[in-house]
Design a protein around this motif. Sequence first.
Motif, PDB file in Angstrom:
ATOM      1  N   LEU A 199       8.428 -64.364 -87.380  1.00  0.00           N
ATOM      2  CA  LEU A 199       7.889 -63.184 -88.011  1.00  0.00           C
ATOM      3  C   LEU A 199       6.229 -64.106 -88.221  1.00  0.00           C
ATOM      4  O   LEU A 199       6.577 -65.254 -89.403  1.00  0.00           O
ATOM      5  CB  LEU A 199       8.716 -62.383 -89.088  1.00  0.00           C
ATOM      6  N   GLU A 200       5.361 -64.015 -89.110  1.00  0.00           N
ATOM      7  CA  GLU A 200       3.978 -64.467 -88.911  1.00  0.00           C
ATOM      8  C   GLU A 200       4.012 -62.782 -90.336  1.00  0.00           C
ATOM      9  O   GLU A 200       4.177 -61.885 -90.049  1.00  0.00           O
ATOM     10  CB  GLU A 200       3.323 -64.686 -88.428  1.00  0.00           C
ATOM     11  N   ALA A 201       2.914 -63.785 -91.520  1.00  0.00           N
ATOM     12  CA  ALA A 201       2.743 -63.166 -92.671  1.00  0.00           C
ATOM     13  C   ALA A 201       2.246 -61.550 -92.146  1.00  0.00           C
ATOM     14  O   ALA A 201       1.262 -61.899 -91.302  1.00  0.00           O
ATOM     15  CB  ALA A 201       1.668 -63.464 -93.678  1.00  0.00           C
ATOM     16  N   GLY A 202       2.354 -60.506 -92.077  1.00  0.00           N
ATOM     17  CA  GLY A 202       1.554 -58.948 -91.776  1.00  0.00           C
ATOM     18  C   GLY A 202       3.146 -58.628 -91.123  1.00  0.00           C
ATOM     19  O   GLY A 202       2.089 -57.376 -90.575  1.00  0.00           O
ATOM     20  N   GLU A 203       3.334 -59.502 -90.017  1.00  0.00           N
ATOM     21  CA  GLU A 203       4.203 -58.355 -88.906  1.00  0.00           C
ATOM     22  C   GLU A 203       5.702 -57.668 -89.895  1.00  0.00           C
ATOM     23  O   GLU A 203       5.747 -58.174 -91.002  1.00  0.00           O
ATOM     24  CB  GLU A 203       4.997 -59.888 -88.053  1.00  0.00           C
ATOM     25  N   VAL A 204       5.775 -56.598 -88.754  1.00  0.00           N
ATOM     26  CA  VAL A 204       6.509 -55.341 -89.487  1.00  0.00           C
ATOM     27  C   VAL A 204       7.384 -54.836 -88.450  1.00  0.00           C
ATOM     28  O   VAL A 204       7.323 -54.932 -86.883  1.00  0.00           O
ATOM     29  CB  VAL A 204       6.496 -54.352 -90.161  1.00  0.00           C
ATOM     30  N   LEU A 205       8.904 -55.096 -88.672  1.00  0.00           N
ATOM     31  CA  LEU A 205       9.958 -54.712 -87.658  1.00  0.00           C
ATOM     32  C   LEU A 205      11.365 -54.036 -88.509  1.00  0.00           C
ATOM     33  O   LEU A 205      10.653 -53.216 -89.265  1.00  0.00           O
ATOM     34  CB  LEU A 205      10.610 -56.275 -87.458  1.00  0.00           C
ATOM     35  N   ARG A 206      10.998 -52.356 -87.549  1.00  0.00           N
ATOM     36  CA  ARG A 206      11.869 -51.363 -87.915  1.00  0.00           C
ATOM     37  C   ARG A 206      13.044 -50.987 -86.822  1.00  0.00           C
ATOM     38  O   ARG A 206      12.897 -51.578 -85.298  1.00  0.00           O
ATOM     39  CB  ARG A 206      10.255 -49.953 -87.580  1.00  0.00           C
ATOM     40  N   PHE A 207      13.700 -50.528 -87.683  1.00  0.00           N
ATOM     41  CA  PHE A 207      15.740 -50.437 -87.134  1.00  0.00           C
ATOM     42  C   PHE A 207      15.629 -49.661 -87.436  1.00  0.00           C
ATOM     43  O   PHE A 207      15.523 -49.055 -88.380  1.00  0.00           O
ATOM     44  CB  PHE A 207      16.087 -52.681 -87.217  1.00  0.00           C
ATOM     45  N   ALA A 208      16.515 -48.935 -86.655  1.00  0.00           N
ATOM     46  CA  ALA A 208      16.940 -47.814 -86.900  1.00  0.00           C
ATOM     47  C   ALA A 208      18.495 -47.170 -85.809  1.00  0.00           C
ATOM     48  O   ALA A 208      19.276 -47.800 -84.928  1.00  0.00           O
ATOM     49  CB  ALA A 208      16.730 -45.916 -86.466  1.00  0.00           C
ATOM     50  N   LEU A 209      19.325 -46.716 -87.364  1.00  0.00           N
ATOM     51  CA  LEU A 209      21.050 -47.124 -86.942  1.00  0.00           C
ATOM     52  C   LEU A 209      21.300 -45.528 -86.536  1.00  0.00           C
ATOM     53  O   LEU A 209      21.242 -44.802 -87.816  1.00  0.00           O
ATOM     54  CB  LEU A 209      22.142 -47.861 -86.778  1.00  0.00           C
ATOM     55  N   CYS A 210      21.883 -44.989 -85.424  1.00  0.00           N
ATOM     56  CA  CYS A 210      21.945 -43.300 -85.530  1.00  0.00           C
ATOM     57  C   CYS A 210      23.154 -43.141 -84.792  1.00  0.00           C
ATOM     58  O   CYS A 210      23.909 -44.039 -83.121  1.00  0.00           O
ATOM     59  CB  CYS A 210      21.285 -42.848 -84.641  1.00  0.00           C
ATOM     60  N   TRP A 211      23.736 -42.354 -85.724  1.00  0.00           N
ATOM     61  CA  TRP A 211      25.215 -42.325 -84.913  1.00  0.00           C
ATOM     62  C   TRP A 211      25.446 -40.399 -84.903  1.00  0.00           C
ATOM     63  O   TRP A 211      24.604 -39.804 -85.202  1.00  0.00           O
ATOM     64  CB  TRP A 211      26.235 -41.992 -85.880  1.00  0.00           C
TER      65      TRP A 211
ATOM     66  N   PRO B 172      22.476 -40.129 -79.076  1.00  0.00           N
ATOM     67  CA  PRO B 172      21.527 -40.197 -80.285  1.00  0.00           C
ATOM     68  C   PRO B 172      19.851 -41.292 -78.791  1.00  0.00           C
ATOM     69  O   PRO B 172      20.626 -41.542 -78.037  1.00  0.00           O
ATOM     70  CB  PRO B 172      21.418 -41.173 -81.143  1.00  0.00           C
ATOM     71  N   GLU B 173      18.536 -40.864 -79.347  1.00  0.00           N
ATOM     72  CA  GLU B 173      17.800 -41.412 -78.588  1.00  0.00           C
ATOM     73  C   GLU B 173      17.632 -42.195 -79.288  1.00  0.00           C
ATOM     74  O   GLU B 173      17.446 -42.575 -80.539  1.00  0.00           O
ATOM     75  CB  GLU B 173      16.931 -40.658 -78.519  1.00  0.00           C
ATOM     76  N   CYS B 174      16.526 -43.489 -78.883  1.00  0.00           N
ATOM     77  CA  CYS B 174      15.592 -44.635 -79.256  1.00  0.00           C
ATOM     78  C   CYS B 174      14.966 -44.048 -80.406  1.00  0.00           C
ATOM     79  O   CYS B 174      14.407 -42.938 -80.220  1.00  0.00           O
ATOM     80  CB  CYS B 174      15.672 -45.482 -78.955  1.00  0.00           C
ATOM     81  N   ARG B 175      14.696 -44.630 -81.260  1.00  0.00           N
ATOM     82  CA  ARG B 175      13.567 -44.257 -82.430  1.00  0.00           C
ATOM     83  C   ARG B 175      12.852 -45.107 -82.453  1.00  0.00           C
ATOM     84  O   ARG B 175      12.610 -46.812 -81.886  1.00  0.00           O
ATOM     85  CB  ARG B 175      13.894 -44.429 -83.796  1.00  0.00           C
ATOM     86  N   SER B 176      11.167 -44.503 -82.117  1.00  0.00           N
ATOM     87  CA  SER B 176       9.994 -45.940 -81.672  1.00  0.00           C
ATOM     88  C   SER B 176       9.837 -46.435 -83.369  1.00  0.00           C
ATOM     89  O   SER B 176      10.093 -45.435 -84.269  1.00  0.00           O
ATOM     90  CB  SER B 176       8.680 -44.760 -81.078  1.00  0.00           C
ATOM     91  N   TYR B 177       8.725 -47.182 -83.356  1.00  0.00           N
ATOM     92  CA  TYR B 177       8.469 -47.376 -84.912  1.00  0.00           C
ATOM     93  C   TYR B 177       8.178 -46.682 -85.764  1.00  0.00           C
ATOM     94  O   TYR B 177       8.201 -46.461 -86.994  1.00  0.00           O
ATOM     95  CB  TYR B 177       7.435 -49.356 -84.248  1.00  0.00           C
TER      96      TYR B 177
ATOM     97  N   ARG C  25      28.697 -41.704 -81.393  1.00  0.00           N
ATOM     98  CA  ARG C  25      28.420 -42.509 -80.601  1.00  0.00           C
ATOM     99  C   ARG C  25      27.416 -43.143 -81.262  1.00  0.00           C
ATOM    100  O   ARG C  25      26.393 -42.385 -82.263  1.00  0.00           O
ATOM    101  CB  ARG C  25      27.539 -41.095 -78.978  1.00  0.00           C
ATOM    102  N   ILE C  26      26.766 -44.129 -81.063  1.00  0.00           N
ATOM    103  CA  ILE C  26      25.904 -44.942 -82.295  1.00  0.00           C
ATOM    104  C   ILE C  26      24.910 -45.583 -80.967  1.00  0.00           C
ATOM    105  O   ILE C  26      25.279 -45.927 -80.017  1.00  0.00           O
ATOM    106  CB  ILE C  26      26.667 -46.149 -81.941  1.00  0.00           C
ATOM    107  N   VAL C  27      23.805 -45.585 -81.781  1.00  0.00           N
ATOM    108  CA  VAL C  27      23.142 -45.954 -80.972  1.00  0.00           C
ATOM    109  C   VAL C  27      21.716 -46.887 -82.116  1.00  0.00           C
ATOM    110  O   VAL C  27      21.930 -46.387 -82.765  1.00  0.00           O
ATOM    111  CB  VAL C  27      21.839 -45.018 -79.972  1.00  0.00           C
ATOM    112  N   LEU C  28      21.546 -48.120 -81.417  1.00  0.00           N
ATOM    113  CA  LEU C  28      20.743 -49.456 -82.162  1.00  0.00           C
ATOM    114  C   LEU C  28      19.374 -48.965 -81.711  1.00  0.00           C
ATOM    115  O   LEU C  28      18.781 -49.366 -80.559  1.00  0.00           O
ATOM    116  CB  LEU C  28      21.162 -50.710 -82.652  1.00  0.00           C
ATOM    117  N   SER C  29      18.487 -48.218 -82.400  1.00  0.00           N
ATOM    118  CA  SER C  29      17.026 -49.195 -81.714  1.00  0.00           C
ATOM    119  C   SER C  29      16.320 -50.376 -82.869  1.00  0.00           C
ATOM    120  O   SER C  29      16.449 -50.671 -83.579  1.00  0.00           O
ATOM    121  CB  SER C  29      16.198 -47.461 -82.873  1.00  0.00           C
ATOM    122  N   THR C  30      16.333 -51.231 -81.603  1.00  0.00           N
ATOM    123  CA  THR C  30      15.648 -52.664 -81.939  1.00  0.00           C
ATOM    124  C   THR C  30      14.231 -52.822 -81.590  1.00  0.00           C
ATOM    125  O   THR C  30      14.257 -52.727 -80.219  1.00  0.00           O
ATOM    126  CB  THR C  30      16.673 -53.362 -82.216  1.00  0.00           C
TER     127      THR C  30
END
Length: 607
Positions: free
Chosen positions: A176-188, A196-201, A154-159
């Motif tokens: 994206l503007e300067a200072g902005e951050v995005l976090r991603f996670a791929l869980c198996w 798997p549950e989605c992961r928060s920032y 089972r694969i879940v992409l947190s986006t």
Amino acid sequence: MTTTPIADYAMLSDRHSAALVARDGTIEWLCMPRFDSPSVFAAMLDDDAGSWSIRPTAPYSVSRHYMDATLVLQTTFETETGAVVLTDAMATGADPDPHRLGAAAPHTLLRSVTCVRGSVQVEIRYRPRPECGLVTPLLSRMDGGIRARGGSGRIVLSTPVELEIARDEAVGTVDLEAGEVLRFALCWAALDQPDPECRSYEEITADLEATLTSWRAWSRVHQAYDGPYLDLVRHSGRVLQGLSYQPTGAIVAAPTTSLPEEVGGERNWDYRYAWVRDASFTMDALWVAACPDEAGEFFSFMTTAAATYEPGRALQIMFGVGGEHDLSERELPHLRGWRGSRPVRTGNGAWRQAQIDVYGALLGAAGRLADQLTWIDPDERGFLAALADAAACQWSRPDHGIWEIRGEPRHYVYSKVMCWVALDRAIGLADRLDAAERVPRWRQARDEIRRAVLREGWSTEAGAFTQAFHSADLDASVLMMPIVGFLPADDPRMLATIDAVAKRLTGENGLVYRYRADDGLEGGEGAFVLCTFWLAQALALAGRVGQAREVFENTVSLANDVGLLAEEIDPVTGEQLGNFPQAFSHIGLVNAAWAIDRALSEGQILC
């Protein structure tokens, strides 16, 4: 057909598995949950076999590096309008004990994008293909991400970016503007586990910080080497740690399969297993670049996995990372291969070969760990003594040799020398092995091997020790003779052999081939990185430190931008070839640097 150069990849590891990231921000290889599991992404072997890219939509330039004392990768993309930094890691989990790096790994791939200047539009393209590209999973939205169903996990992409699902992929862009951050996670997770549950920032941020902290804690405790080429040696130590399977201590030869020894050729093998023959070399490298704990873990794995040895039968030469014995080889015809290099294989048929050098590999490792052998039990002591008995009994048999040549067995010089090593180290360990009564028999066999190698392994025609008895073909493996102590490096016969290899087995770029004899396979191969480091090591042992440093520095100059080495180098183009990154290559780097350090400290300098 993928055209990404092998040297364009960087490795991520959680000590359970590995991912390869291309310079353009694309994950082109990922196996879950183990190194030898079927891949989730395999675009490096076929464009249609899955990938995950994060990169600017506008033209860009790229630079990248591993963050200090870690295998966490940072890639900086510079565009006309701004710059973003992509941080990639496989989550190790948090553990207060630095010796347990990766023990709590959650089987999660982390990706973070930070805009550090101006504004940049970034594209995310997600195409999972489980089961080595056989499965096109069903993609569906869930709160905070995308679920992929199909295959054995089972694969879940947190986006944080809303991706549009179009048939077999999910795609989206974000400004994206300067200072902005995005976090991603791929869980198996396995099918018998909860989704798997989605992961928060915040959770992904914590996972990334825990991974950085864990790698740095490991490096701080383990990496005490302080000699020449310090950064290269310590980095290679981390690479070897990244190639180790945390639950057992096994070390894979490489985290990949079927990256070829020649573009378009058939010499494409699966290296995601642990070879016994690597044991002695690995012990020495871990002793220098990591610490005895890691060496002890690998030795314990090897002796446990091999402990079904039956007297009279050849010891199995390789095992799965969980100790598995059956590594049956098969081809994957649906994959076109890196640059059309077919076949793509999983499993490795060499597991059935007889290679008598393995006795010396294990007993050589035991000799390195002699002061720690107080913890082995009577069964293990009996097993090691039985290996010496096997070397005494089998040394005169032909085998397939260190290079696993798929032809008729021969009397390879290296194999005989390693049987000598097995008996020599067993004699030194006899009291610890409760085997003093066997020493006379071991000593007699050891001396017989020595006489046979000196008599039949030397070729007057070649003016050197050669690949096999009564052969004039050179083989770089004979450079191990002084390294394991069979002959002093300054023995006239050994000096002649070193010179012969340097002159007749070395290409125009100064790199050494394994051999140049017919091995029964179609096509050719590149120069072998480990063999070139062996030449540097042998030169250092002979006191030719200037030459050793020249060979060493020429070889490390061919590492990629993040310090990784494949198995081979194309002697004409300098392109990296073979499975990547290769443990043997980084083991050779560490051991050659250590030999140069010792030669310098002991004043053994001739030129």
